[in-house]
Design an enzyme around this catalytic site. Structure first.
Site, PDB file in Angstrom:
ATOM      1  N   CYS A 100      99.824  11.124  33.648  1.00  0.00           N
ATOM      2  CA  CYS A 100     100.943  12.063  33.477  1.00  0.00           C
ATOM      3  C   CYS A 100     100.491  13.485  33.792  1.00  0.00           C
ATOM      4  O   CYS A 100      99.515  13.962  33.216  1.00  0.00           O
ATOM      5  CB  CYS A 100     101.453  11.974  32.038  1.00  0.00           C
ATOM      6  SG  CYS A 100     102.495  13.349  31.538  1.00  0.00           S
ATOM      7  N   CYS A 104     106.555  18.323  34.470  1.00  0.00           N
ATOM      8  CA  CYS A 104     107.968  17.985  34.687  1.00  0.00           C
ATOM      9  C   CYS A 104     108.837  18.336  33.480  1.00  0.00           C
ATOM     10  O   CYS A 104     110.028  18.579  33.629  1.00  0.00           O
ATOM     11  CB  CYS A 104     108.137  16.505  34.977  1.00  0.00           C
ATOM     12  SG  CYS A 104     106.683  15.715  35.609  1.00  0.00           S
ATOM     13  N   THR A 191     104.376  17.274  25.391  1.00  0.00           N
ATOM     14  CA  THR A 191     103.465  17.015  26.519  1.00  0.00           C
ATOM     15  C   THR A 191     102.984  18.319  27.157  1.00  0.00           C
ATOM     16  O   THR A 191     103.767  19.228  27.388  1.00  0.00           O
ATOM     17  CB  THR A 191     104.212  16.160  27.575  1.00  0.00           C
ATOM     18  OG1 THR A 191     104.588  14.926  26.962  1.00  0.00           O
ATOM     19  CG2 THR A 191     103.352  15.882  28.784  1.00  0.00           C
ATOM     20  N   GLU A 258      99.356  15.447  24.433  1.00  0.00           N
ATOM     21  CA  GLU A 258     100.489  15.851  23.587  1.00  0.00           C
ATOM     22  C   GLU A 258      99.983  16.671  22.400  1.00  0.00           C
ATOM     23  O   GLU A 258      98.838  16.507  21.977  1.00  0.00           O
ATOM     24  CB  GLU A 258     101.255  14.636  23.070  1.00  0.00           C
ATOM     25  CG  GLU A 258     102.333  14.144  24.027  1.00  0.00           C
ATOM     26  CD  GLU A 258     101.801  13.426  25.247  1.00  0.00           C
ATOM     27  OE1 GLU A 258     100.752  12.762  25.123  1.00  0.00           O
ATOM     28  OE2 GLU A 258     102.407  13.527  26.329  1.00  0.00           O
ATOM     29  N   HIS A 293     114.986  14.108  32.738  1.00  0.00           N
ATOM     30  CA  HIS A 293     113.639  13.583  32.462  1.00  0.00           C
ATOM     31  C   HIS A 293     113.578  12.062  32.603  1.00  0.00           C
ATOM     32  O   HIS A 293     112.577  11.517  33.056  1.00  0.00           O
ATOM     33  CB  HIS A 293     113.153  14.037  31.086  1.00  0.00           C
ATOM     34  CG  HIS A 293     111.652  14.059  31.008  1.00  0.00           C
ATOM     35  ND1 HIS A 293     110.874  14.821  31.847  1.00  0.00           N
ATOM     36  CD2 HIS A 293     110.773  13.362  30.236  1.00  0.00           C
ATOM     37  CE1 HIS A 293     109.599  14.606  31.587  1.00  0.00           C
ATOM     38  NE2 HIS A 293     109.503  13.725  30.607  1.00  0.00           N
ATOM     39  N   TYR A 297     111.098   9.173  35.442  1.00  0.00           N
ATOM     40  CA  TYR A 297     110.174   8.075  35.145  1.00  0.00           C
ATOM     41  C   TYR A 297     110.118   7.020  36.254  1.00  0.00           C
ATOM     42  O   TYR A 297     109.136   6.301  36.368  1.00  0.00           O
ATOM     43  CB  TYR A 297     110.549   7.436  33.789  1.00  0.00           C
ATOM     44  CG  TYR A 297     109.861   8.133  32.625  1.00  0.00           C
ATOM     45  CD1 TYR A 297     109.982   9.504  32.448  1.00  0.00           C
ATOM     46  CD2 TYR A 297     109.080   7.431  31.716  1.00  0.00           C
ATOM     47  CE1 TYR A 297     109.345  10.152  31.405  1.00  0.00           C
ATOM     48  CE2 TYR A 297     108.438   8.070  30.669  1.00  0.00           C
ATOM     49  CZ  TYR A 297     108.578   9.430  30.515  1.00  0.00           C
ATOM     50  OH  TYR A 297     107.937  10.071  29.484  1.00  0.00           O
ATOM     51  N   CYS A 300     107.279   9.137  38.550  1.00  0.00           N
ATOM     52  CA  CYS A 300     105.869   9.244  38.122  1.00  0.00           C
ATOM     53  C   CYS A 300     105.268   7.878  37.810  1.00  0.00           C
ATOM     54  O   CYS A 300     104.150   7.580  38.213  1.00  0.00           O
ATOM     55  CB  CYS A 300     105.737  10.198  36.941  1.00  0.00           C
ATOM     56  SG  CYS A 300     106.430   9.615  35.384  1.00  0.00           S
ATOM     57  N   GLU A 444     103.726   5.414  25.931  1.00  0.00           N
ATOM     58  CA  GLU A 444     104.315   6.621  26.518  1.00  0.00           C
ATOM     59  C   GLU A 444     105.492   6.229  27.412  1.00  0.00           C
ATOM     60  O   GLU A 444     106.540   6.873  27.423  1.00  0.00           O
ATOM     61  CB  GLU A 444     103.262   7.397  27.306  1.00  0.00           C
ATOM     62  CG  GLU A 444     103.612   8.869  27.539  1.00  0.00           C
ATOM     63  CD  GLU A 444     104.636   9.080  28.633  1.00  0.00           C
ATOM     64  OE1 GLU A 444     105.429  10.023  28.523  1.00  0.00           O
ATOM     65  OE2 GLU A 444     104.655   8.291  29.606  1.00  0.00           O
TER      66      GLU A 444
HETATM   67 FE1  SF4 Z   1     104.558  12.942  32.481  1.00  0.00          FE
HETATM   68 FE2  SF4 Z   1     106.195  11.462  33.985  1.00  0.00          FE
HETATM   69 FE3  SF4 Z   1     107.169  12.981  31.987  1.00  0.00          FE
HETATM   70 FE4  SF4 Z   1     106.205  14.078  34.235  1.00  0.00          FE
HETATM   71  S1  SF4 Z   1     108.031  12.757  34.049  1.00  0.00           S
HETATM   72  S2  SF4 Z   1     105.828  14.752  32.155  1.00  0.00           S
HETATM   73  S3  SF4 Z   1     104.502  12.710  34.691  1.00  0.00           S
HETATM   74  S4  SF4 Z   1     105.791  11.186  31.814  1.00  0.00           S
HETATM   75 FE    FE Z   2     106.321  11.590  29.425  1.00  0.00          FE
END
Ligand code: SF4
Ligand code: FE
Length: 511
Positions: A100, A104, A191, A258, A293, A297, A300, A444
């Protein structure tokens, strides 16, 4: 100020000195703390790749405020193309780091607050949006990484924020002053918090009138007086102190770092406050942020899947089994699942729309479907990665035994694969698969951006079930108007009015 590269980002953190605690100690310099190195290196990648000509189209954007080239992580999406490039950027960074990259959350916070402040101002004649645009200019000019602090500590989940025994279970306004507000409260699981320049706060849930003081959004530097961070632990985290090998992904780590953020009587000037009591807009802010957000996912985590699929194929080849039909089948399953999630996230972007603020938002229904798929499929493709890698991923000896003269030779023999493949490479790859498939990345994927139940609530709310019912009624002939019209081409009411007119006394009932 020009866009920072990775090195400059790390240097920029050096002067911040946020108050951070870890292992019962106050950390003097976050940049020099070995436990934080992987997280900092991963976030640095979001800066470094923006200077790579091969990736600049994806990693940078043109600011709608200044017309200047900026890092895409500080950009407000201006088109469908921007939304698509955003998720391409996330897949790319997942592929490059295998973990991660944290930045983002702030990007989604910037976009969600941009959209919502515009709407608040339309209703109440406030000037939150203009304030926020000024703040955004600063973010873009300085190429800051803000963390997005949404989840509160929440105490008793069955009670509203204002009814909690512990008043700091939710971040709230304690006092309103002429030049700003005083806030207190606790945000959890944030995060990238300790290695961000700024914190953007957002409410964690929909607030009612009695929770007015909890309907709150603002941005402050991470070194603001009264702000304390407590860094969280992760599975196998101290492995990174045991040498380069044992950590699995020594440079970039397990998952985004985190932290808990404690706000104790923190002063926030009005120019940095973007919501202060407008409880009727908390739902919009929460849902807009969550939508952005959750759609990420499928970017990423699919980037991570690319790494683990490649690693699984490599290890199968090194063990001489990559042509076995069951291995090919498992790899194909993994690829199909990853590309399904990728299709979902692309669909979120292509089905996006322009909000009244001018910023583009993803399709919220599809974003929640994307994230719900991720909560299941990441476990499934990681299960297959473990299956292909074999039991060795949980029984590998330590790096120290691999270096010891007494045990080195026998261990090298033990981990040999096909001729020509260095056993040490096999161990490295097994450690990477262990790290990615056994570590904190799994929960996560489950809980990051909200737990599956939250996605199901949103899917149910946005599914258009009433419309689907109407469709079924029409096809079944229950929906009389539409059925009649589809069979006869005539408006049913008008038709029967005509009939009734002709047959004055008789009641006509055909269907
Ligand atoms: Fe982390 Fe994915 Fe969230 Fe970006 S979108 S902060 S890489 S978990
Ligand atoms: Fe995350």
């Amino acid at each position: 100020m020009a866009m920072m590269n990775g090195k400059k980002y790390i240097e920029s953190l050096r002067s911040l000195h946020p108050e951070v605690y870890f292992f019962g100690q106050k950390i003097k310099s976050i940049v020099d703390e070995p436990m934080f190195q992987p997280h900092i290196h991963t976030a640095a990648m979001t800066y470094e790749l923006a200077h790579d000509p091969e990736h600049e189209e994806i990693m940078t954007a043109t600011s709608h405020l200044t017309g200047e080239r900026i890092n895409r992580f500080t950009h407000i999406h201006q088109s469908i193309d921007d939304l698509v490039k955003k998720v391409r950027m996330m897949r790319l960074l997942g592929q490059k780091t295998g973990t991660c990259f944290q930045r983002c959350v702030g990007l989604d916070g910037l976009n969600a607050v941009y959209v919502t402040t515009y709407d608040i101002d339309q209703k109440y004649g406030t000037d939150y949006h203009e304030r926020f645009k000024k703040y955004l200019l600063e973010v873009q000019k300085n190429d800051w990484m803000p963390s997005g602090a949404m989840t509160d500590a929440r105490g008793d989940r069955s009670l509203r924020p204002s009814k909690q025994t512990h008043p700091d279970a939710y971040l709230h306004i304690k006092e309103r002053l002429g030049d700003g507000i005083i806030v207190s409260g606790i945000k959890a699981h944030i995060t990238g918090a300790i290695n961000s320049h700024e914190i953007i706060t957002m409410p964690t849930r929909t607030m009612g009138e009695e929770d007015r003081d909890y309907a709150l959004s603002f941005a402050i530097p991470s070194n603001t007086k009264g702000v304390t961070f407590i860094f969280s632990r992760q599975t196998n985290d101290t492995r990174r102190l045991d040498g380069v090998l044992d950590g699995g992904n020594p440079k970039y780590g397990i998952v985004g770092g985190e932290a808990i953020i404690i706000f104790k009587d923190v002063f926030v000037p009005w120019e940095r406050v973007f919501m202060a009591g407008e409880y009727d807009f908390t739902n919009e802010l929460v849902e807009t942020f969550a939508g952005y957000h959750r759609s990420n996912y499928g970017g990423c985590k699919v980037g991570l899947a690319d790494v683990v699929i490649g690693g699984s194929n490599w290890i199968a080849d090194a063990h001489g089994i990559n042509k076995a039909s069951h291995i090919v089948d498992k790899l194909t399953e993994m690829i199909a699942m990853a590309e399904t999630c990728w299709s979902c996230t692309l669909a979120c972007s292509y089905e996006g729309y322009r909000t009244p603020s001018g910023a583009y938002h993803i399709n919220p229904l599809l974003a929640n479907v994307t994230k719900l798929n991720i909560t299941r499929m990441v476990y499934e493709w990681m299960r297959l990665a473990q299956d292909i890698a074999g039991g060795k991923i949980i029984t590998l000896p330590s790096e120290k035994d691999l270096e010891s003269p007494e045990t080195m030779e026998i261990l090298t023999e033990c981990f040999a694969g096909k001729d020509g493949v260095p056993p040490m490479d096999i161990i490295k790859m097994l450690r990477l698969i262990e790290n990615m498939s056994v570590g904190a990345g799994l929960p996560e994927a489950m809980h990051g951006a909200g737990s599956p139940a939250a996605q199901k609530i949103m899917i149910a709310r946005r599914s258009g079930i009433d419309r689907k019912m109407e469709l079924a009624k029409t096809v079944a002939g229950i929906n009389r108007d539409k059925y009649f019209e589809s069979v006869t081409g005539k408006d049913e009411t008008a038709h029967w009015d005509k009939v009734k007119k002709k047959i004055k006394e008789k009641e006509v009932q055909i269907y």
